[in-house]
Design a protein around this motif. Structure first.
Motif, PDB file in Angstrom:
ATOM      1  N   THR A  33       0.942  -1.180  -0.171  1.00  0.00           N
ATOM      2  CA  THR A  33       0.023  -0.085   0.185  1.00  0.00           C
ATOM      3  C   THR A  33       0.861   1.252   0.061  1.00  0.00           C
ATOM      4  O   THR A  33       0.601   2.127  -0.547  1.00  0.00           O
ATOM      5  N   ASP A  34       1.876   1.368   0.801  1.00  0.00           N
ATOM      6  CA  ASP A  34       2.450   2.208   1.033  1.00  0.00           C
ATOM      7  C   ASP A  34       3.768   2.584  -0.274  1.00  0.00           C
ATOM      8  O   ASP A  34       3.946   3.846  -0.508  1.00  0.00           O
ATOM      9  N   SER A  35       4.449   1.439  -0.657  1.00  0.00           N
ATOM     10  CA  SER A  35       5.445   1.657  -1.702  1.00  0.00           C
ATOM     11  C   SER A  35       5.226   0.947  -3.084  1.00  0.00           C
ATOM     12  O   SER A  35       6.336   0.975  -3.889  1.00  0.00           O
ATOM     13  N   GLY A  36       4.070   0.327  -3.190  1.00  0.00           N
ATOM     14  CA  GLY A  36       3.962  -0.306  -4.427  1.00  0.00           C
ATOM     15  C   GLY A  36       4.091  -1.944  -4.440  1.00  0.00           C
ATOM     16  O   GLY A  36       4.753  -2.643  -3.239  1.00  0.00           O
ATOM     17  N   ARG A  37       3.735  -2.443  -5.580  1.00  0.00           N
ATOM     18  CA  ARG A  37       3.893  -4.292  -5.467  1.00  0.00           C
ATOM     19  C   ARG A  37       5.040  -4.647  -5.482  1.00  0.00           C
ATOM     20  O   ARG A  37       5.301  -5.738  -5.245  1.00  0.00           O
ATOM     21  N   ARG A  38       6.215  -3.752  -5.809  1.00  0.00           N
ATOM     22  CA  ARG A  38       7.594  -4.587  -5.784  1.00  0.00           C
ATOM     23  C   ARG A  38       7.995  -4.862  -4.270  1.00  0.00           C
ATOM     24  O   ARG A  38       8.792  -5.781  -4.027  1.00  0.00           O
ATOM     25  N   GLN A  39       7.356  -4.226  -3.126  1.00  0.00           N
ATOM     26  CA  GLN A  39       7.601  -4.589  -1.865  1.00  0.00           C
ATOM     27  C   GLN A  39       6.995  -5.827  -1.529  1.00  0.00           C
ATOM     28  O   GLN A  39       7.288  -6.445  -0.331  1.00  0.00           O
ATOM     29  N   ALA A  40       6.329  -6.494  -2.256  1.00  0.00           N
ATOM     30  CA  ALA A  40       5.559  -7.867  -2.174  1.00  0.00           C
ATOM     31  C   ALA A  40       6.659  -8.940  -1.919  1.00  0.00           C
ATOM     32  O   ALA A  40       6.684  -9.840  -1.299  1.00  0.00           O
ATOM     33  N   LEU A  41       7.670  -8.902  -2.971  1.00  0.00           N
ATOM     34  CA  LEU A  41       8.827  -9.701  -2.969  1.00  0.00           C
ATOM     35  C   LEU A  41       9.628  -9.898  -1.821  1.00  0.00           C
ATOM     36  O   LEU A  41       9.831 -11.221  -1.378  1.00  0.00           O
ATOM     37  N   PRO A  42      10.261  -8.773  -1.437  1.00  0.00           N
ATOM     38  CA  PRO A  42      10.876  -9.242   0.099  1.00  0.00           C
ATOM     39  C   PRO A  42      10.086  -9.500   1.191  1.00  0.00           C
ATOM     40  O   PRO A  42      10.567 -10.363   1.861  1.00  0.00           O
ATOM     41  N   VAL A  43       8.728  -9.336   1.176  1.00  0.00           N
ATOM     42  CA  VAL A  43       7.961  -9.955   2.303  1.00  0.00           C
ATOM     43  C   VAL A  43       7.781 -11.229   2.045  1.00  0.00           C
ATOM     44  O   VAL A  43       7.720 -12.103   2.995  1.00  0.00           O
ATOM     45  N   ILE A  44       7.373 -11.838   0.792  1.00  0.00           N
ATOM     46  CA  ILE A  44       7.387 -13.326   0.460  1.00  0.00           C
ATOM     47  C   ILE A  44       8.787 -13.810   0.844  1.00  0.00           C
ATOM     48  O   ILE A  44       8.610 -15.037   1.268  1.00  0.00           O
ATOM     49  N   LEU A  45       9.878 -13.287   0.167  1.00  0.00           N
ATOM     50  CA  LEU A  45      11.126 -13.964   0.438  1.00  0.00           C
ATOM     51  C   LEU A  45      11.273 -14.285   2.068  1.00  0.00           C
ATOM     52  O   LEU A  45      11.816 -15.085   2.491  1.00  0.00           O
ATOM     53  N   GLY A  46      10.982 -12.938   2.741  1.00  0.00           N
ATOM     54  CA  GLY A  46      11.228 -13.200   4.191  1.00  0.00           C
ATOM     55  C   GLY A  46      10.485 -14.212   4.923  1.00  0.00           C
ATOM     56  O   GLY A  46      11.064 -14.964   5.612  1.00  0.00           O
ATOM     57  N   THR A  47       9.130 -14.139   4.502  1.00  0.00           N
ATOM     58  CA  THR A  47       8.360 -15.280   5.092  1.00  0.00           C
ATOM     59  C   THR A  47       8.887 -16.565   4.625  1.00  0.00           C
ATOM     60  O   THR A  47       8.898 -17.449   5.666  1.00  0.00           O
ATOM     61  N   ALA A  48       9.238 -16.975   3.540  1.00  0.00           N
ATOM     62  CA  ALA A  48       9.652 -18.168   2.999  1.00  0.00           C
ATOM     63  C   ALA A  48      10.814 -18.538   4.005  1.00  0.00           C
ATOM     64  O   ALA A  48      11.292 -19.624   4.332  1.00  0.00           O
ATOM     65  N   THR A  49      11.834 -17.831   3.946  1.00  0.00           N
ATOM     66  CA  THR A  49      13.146 -17.840   4.637  1.00  0.00           C
ATOM     67  C   THR A  49      12.548 -18.257   6.265  1.00  0.00           C
ATOM     68  O   THR A  49      13.393 -19.172   6.738  1.00  0.00           O
ATOM     69  N   GLY A  50      11.863 -17.575   6.821  1.00  0.00           N
ATOM     70  CA  GLY A  50      11.448 -17.963   8.281  1.00  0.00           C
ATOM     71  C   GLY A  50      10.711 -19.491   8.184  1.00  0.00           C
ATOM     72  O   GLY A  50      11.181 -20.107   9.124  1.00  0.00           O
ATOM     73  N   LEU A  51      10.123 -19.777   7.290  1.00  0.00           N
ATOM     74  CA  LEU A  51       9.751 -21.065   7.162  1.00  0.00           C
ATOM     75  C   LEU A  51      10.903 -22.280   7.151  1.00  0.00           C
ATOM     76  O   LEU A  51      10.711 -23.280   7.823  1.00  0.00           O
TER      77      LEU A  51
END
Length: 206
Positions: A33-51
Motif C-alpha cells: 500500500t505504501d510503496s507499491g507491488r515491488r515490496q511484495a517480493l521481500p515480504v514473500i522471501l522473508g516469510t519463506a526464509t522464516g519457514l
C-alpha cells in the motif's frame, strides 16, 4: 522423498493456518500500500526464509528443545510479542502527520529491511515452529530421509504461502487508485498498527 499424497494432505492441513491473517499478510498490505507491488517480493522471501529456518531448527532438534522447555518457549513467545508490538507502535507513529514529517527519512523502505521484518515476524512466531513439531511429523515416512522430507514439506508450505500472498498483492494492486490516497494510507497504517498490537498481545497471552 515424501509421497505426493502426503504433501497434498499436509497442504490441506496447513491451508487454514495460511489463510488466517497474520503478521506476513499485515506486512504485505502495509508495504505494498505504501510503496507499491515491488515490496511484495521481500515480504514473500522473508516469510519463506522464516519457514525454512523453522524447518532447519526442527531437523536440528532445536525447536523441540524450545517446545519442551517452558522457559525457552516463554522467552521466544515474549520476544515475538515484543517485536510485533514494537512494529505496531512504529507503524502508528509513522501514520501520524507530525511523526511522518520528522521520521520520513528513517522509514525502513529498503527491500532488505522489509525482508528482515517479514523473516523476523515468522521466525519469532512460536506457533510457526509448532507446525514443524506437531503437524509435519504426521506426514513423514520413517523409512525415508527425515531431513529431505521436512525440507520438501517446508518447500510446499513456502509455495502455498507465496501463492496466498501473491493473490493478495493482485487484489491490493487492483485497488491501487484508492490505496495511493494519503488519507487512505494513514487510515490503513493505523489499522495495521492495531492489528500488529493485537497479534503481539495475543502471542503474549497464549
Amino acid at each position: 522423498m515424501v509421497h505426493p499424497y502426503a504433501v497434498l494432505g499436509f497442504l490441506a492441513a496447513v491451508l487454514p493456518l495460511v489463510a488466517t491473517p497474520g503478521a506476513s499478510l499485515v506486512l504485505l498490505v502495509q508495504h505494498v500500500t505504501d510503496s507499491g507491488r515491488r515490496q511484495a517480493l521481500p515480504v514473500i522471501l522473508g516469510t519463506a526464509t522464516g519457514l525454512y529456518i523453522h524447518a532447519t531448527l526442527a531437523i536440528a532438534g532445536l525447536s523441540a528443545l524450545v517446545m519442551h522447555s517452558s522457559q525457552a518457549f516463554t522467552a521466544v513467545k515474549f520476544i515475538g510479542a515484543a517485536y510485533l508490538i514494537g512494529l505496531g507502535i512504529w507503524t502508528w507513529r509513522s501514520a501520524t502527520p507530525s511523526a511522518r514529517a520528522s521520521t520520513h527519512r528513517h522509514l525502513p523502505k529498503q527491500s532488505g529491511s522489509v525482508y528482515a521484518q517479514a523473516m523476523l515476524a515468522n521466525v519469532l512466531n512460536p506457533k510457526a515452529a509448532s507446525i514443524y513439531l506437531t503437524l509435519v511429523p504426521q506426514f513423514i515416512a520413517p523409512d525415508h530421509s527425515f531431513d529431505g522430507q521436512i525440507l520438501t514439506l517446508a518447500t510446499a508450505h513456502a509455495l502455498l504461502m507465496t501463492l496466498w500472498l501473491l493473490a493478495w498483492t493482485v487484489l491490493i494492486r487492483r485497488a491501487s487508485h484508492t490505496l495511493r490516497k494519503p488519507r487512505f494510507k494513514r487510515t490503513a497504517a493505523k489499522i495495521t498498527s492495531v492489528v500488529f498490537l493485537a497479534l503481539g498481545i495475543r502471542t503474549a497471552a497464549t
